[in-house]
Design a protein around this motif. Structure first.
Motif, PDB file in Angstrom:
ATOM      1  N   SER A   1     -48.392  73.017  -5.737  1.00  0.00           N
ATOM      2  CA  SER A   1     -49.325  72.555  -6.760  1.00  0.00           C
ATOM      3  C   SER A   1     -50.456  73.548  -6.989  1.00  0.00           C
ATOM      4  O   SER A   1     -51.004  73.620  -8.075  1.00  0.00           O
TER       5      SER A   1
ATOM      6  N   SER B   1     -43.738  70.890 -12.732  1.00  0.00           N
ATOM      7  CA  SER B   1     -42.898  71.216 -11.584  1.00  0.00           C
ATOM      8  C   SER B   1     -41.736  70.252 -11.406  1.00  0.00           C
ATOM      9  O   SER B   1     -41.119  70.217 -10.354  1.00  0.00           O
TER      10      SER B   1
ATOM     11  N   ARG C   1     -42.422  74.231  -6.148  1.00  0.00           N
ATOM     12  CA  ARG C   1     -43.087  72.946  -6.358  1.00  0.00           C
ATOM     13  C   ARG C   1     -44.508  72.945  -5.808  1.00  0.00           C
ATOM     14  O   ARG C   1     -45.135  71.904  -5.691  1.00  0.00           O
TER      15      ARG C   1
ATOM     16  N   ARG D   1     -39.344  73.148 -14.911  1.00  0.00           N
ATOM     17  CA  ARG D   1     -40.343  73.956 -14.205  1.00  0.00           C
ATOM     18  C   ARG D   1     -40.811  75.064 -15.131  1.00  0.00           C
ATOM     19  O   ARG D   1     -40.072  76.010 -15.416  1.00  0.00           O
TER      20      ARG D   1
END
Length: 97
Positions: free
Chosen positions: A74, A15, A72, A20
């Motif tokens: 997780s 990320s 972003r 990404r």
């Protein structure tokens, strides 16, 4: 993470601002535990070709996927159809049967 179960497969996603992308698959080997506020995973295999966020957005245009709104994150759920398409885009992963 609390809803993850033993044996669940997960994408391993980089990320960072410059990269990404989905790079592999991991498996949950220990479900949520409070003392670590985490789950434990083990590597299953690397994607044969990393799948970038921009590529996913193009290929999955019109598909509702939380990663597209918050790149972003997780941990987020991945619907079966999205999972299959991302795996196809990456040529599968090592040790997929």
């Amino acid at each position: 993470m609390k809803s993850m179960k033993l044996g669940d497969l997960c994408f391993f996603y980089h990320s960072g601002a410059k990269s990404r992308r989905v790079v592999g698959v991991v498996e949950v080997v220990r479900k949520w535990y409070d003392e670590g506020a985490a789950v434990d995973v083990k590597a299953v295999g690397e994607m044969r070709a990393a799948v970038g966020l921009a590529e996913m957005k193009k290929e999955l245009k019109g598909v509702e996927f939380a990663l597209f709104r918050q790149p972003r994150l997780s941990v987020l759920p991945v619907e079966k159809g999205v999972w299959e398409r991302v795996c196809r885009m990456g040529g599968g992963y090592e040790d997929d049967d």
